[in-house]
Design an enzyme around this catalytic site. Sequence first.
Site, PDB file in Angstrom:
ATOM      1  N   HIS A 256      65.606  49.586 143.096  1.00  0.00           N
ATOM      2  CA  HIS A 256      64.870  50.238 144.168  1.00  0.00           C
ATOM      3  C   HIS A 256      63.446  49.723 144.131  1.00  0.00           C
ATOM      4  O   HIS A 256      62.907  49.444 143.053  1.00  0.00           O
ATOM      5  CB  HIS A 256      64.883  51.767 143.974  1.00  0.00           C
ATOM      6  CG  HIS A 256      64.431  52.537 145.167  1.00  0.00           C
ATOM      7  ND1 HIS A 256      63.096  52.718 145.468  1.00  0.00           N
ATOM      8  CD2 HIS A 256      65.127  53.185 146.146  1.00  0.00           C
ATOM      9  CE1 HIS A 256      62.990  53.440 146.570  1.00  0.00           C
ATOM     10  NE2 HIS A 256      64.196  53.737 147.000  1.00  0.00           N
TER      11      HIS A 256
ATOM     12  N   ASP B 226      71.924  55.390 147.118  1.00  0.00           N
ATOM     13  CA  ASP B 226      72.958  54.834 147.988  1.00  0.00           C
ATOM     14  C   ASP B 226      74.261  54.517 147.257  1.00  0.00           C
ATOM     15  O   ASP B 226      75.290  54.289 147.897  1.00  0.00           O
ATOM     16  CB  ASP B 226      72.459  53.544 148.654  1.00  0.00           C
ATOM     17  CG  ASP B 226      71.274  53.796 149.556  1.00  0.00           C
ATOM     18  OD1 ASP B 226      71.378  54.692 150.406  1.00  0.00           O
ATOM     19  OD2 ASP B 226      70.248  53.109 149.416  1.00  0.00           O
TER      20      ASP B 226
END
Length: 424
Positions: A302, A359
Amino acid sequence: MGNAVFTHGAVRLELPMVRATAGNNGYDITKLLARTGETTYDIGFGSTAACKSAITFIDGEAGVLRYRGYPIEQLAEKASFMEVAYLVLYGELPNAEQLDYFNCAINGYHLIDERLKEMFRSAPRRSHPMPLLAAAINSLSTFVYTNPLIDPTDLDGATHRLMGAVPTLAAYGYKNSIGQPMLYPLDSESYVENFIRMSFGVPSRPYPFDEEIIKALDVLLILHADHEQNCSTSTVRLVGSSGANVYVSVAAGVNALSGPLHGGANQAVLEMLAHIKRDGGGVNRFVEKVKQREAKLMGFGHRIYKNYDPRAAIVKQHADAILRHRTGHDELLDIALTLEDTALNDPYFQERKLYPNVDFYTGLIYQAMGFPVDMFTVLFAIGRLPGWIAHWREQAADPTMKIGRPRQIYVGQAKRDFVPLDQR
């Protein structure tokens, strides 16, 4: 630590420190261009703070996410999405009376104008629900005759209208894509229940709610409620800085979220897990391909988090609870769990600080709920809605607000003279 000093030739410019209550401080470079004739250069704004905000705090190194000071773990476990939406919007958790009023005000806007509903019937049958949602939110602004930025008395009304209408618009976009009739919302149902029934229900029979799915979707909406100055939130702020109303600003945020680098990552994870299953080589073979750069590991890493995404740990719990009882999805969950365990214990991924992000498991849950991949980013948008509105409101209330106008460094042709057509 105090102010910093920037020197440029004979110019000595003091940069005042802007102190944070938590996390990184900043240095005010507002006078840099005027004093030196130069600008900073920061591709993607990775080191640039464009605003001060009191909504969300992230510590990417430690894996911390807080809304208005409250840890995401506590909110996901103990609060409802509507409580969190109120918190994000107004700064404090509501008491029972405030929450009841908030729910009632929003419920009143689940039912949209019939002419707006007709817009969906004129859209192509296979329209992607995401641009259709953005178009519907833009259209929603035409049914309102005040600009909240000019008329602050309508700001709460605009907030309630958006919070109430967007789940209905999202469900109608989905119904349009599958050719089913659109259902009216029911005042007796909760925020999440209304959205689920309008998405999957049909007029010919009652809709059988699954409490496990309702709770899981409520938690997923909480996890997406805000995430600081990401691409879509920054878009909402930038559009809103021009004086554009909250409706069109939020619609711009929906369009920004539709990009695969922002809201589409969970679909890529699902496709990756399905590929591993079809390939038959197992997780270890896939991991070796990733290390050889012959395959891409989706759902890991991320831009902000350099530790385990705190949202991913929460999602993982609900993934296991929901998918274990649904044939076909449990196998993909097993692959995901094995892949996570393998990567977390491999020095290659440890050195690169690649940990699962939010996700990694959400696509599995959405699919198990019955949503097609085209709806994944729409669900993301419903969750992010209170954050977008909160940032628009925060900026609009800031007396120092200026229209957003990033600078550039020109690298094109230097001055040259025009050549007439017959001489070229």
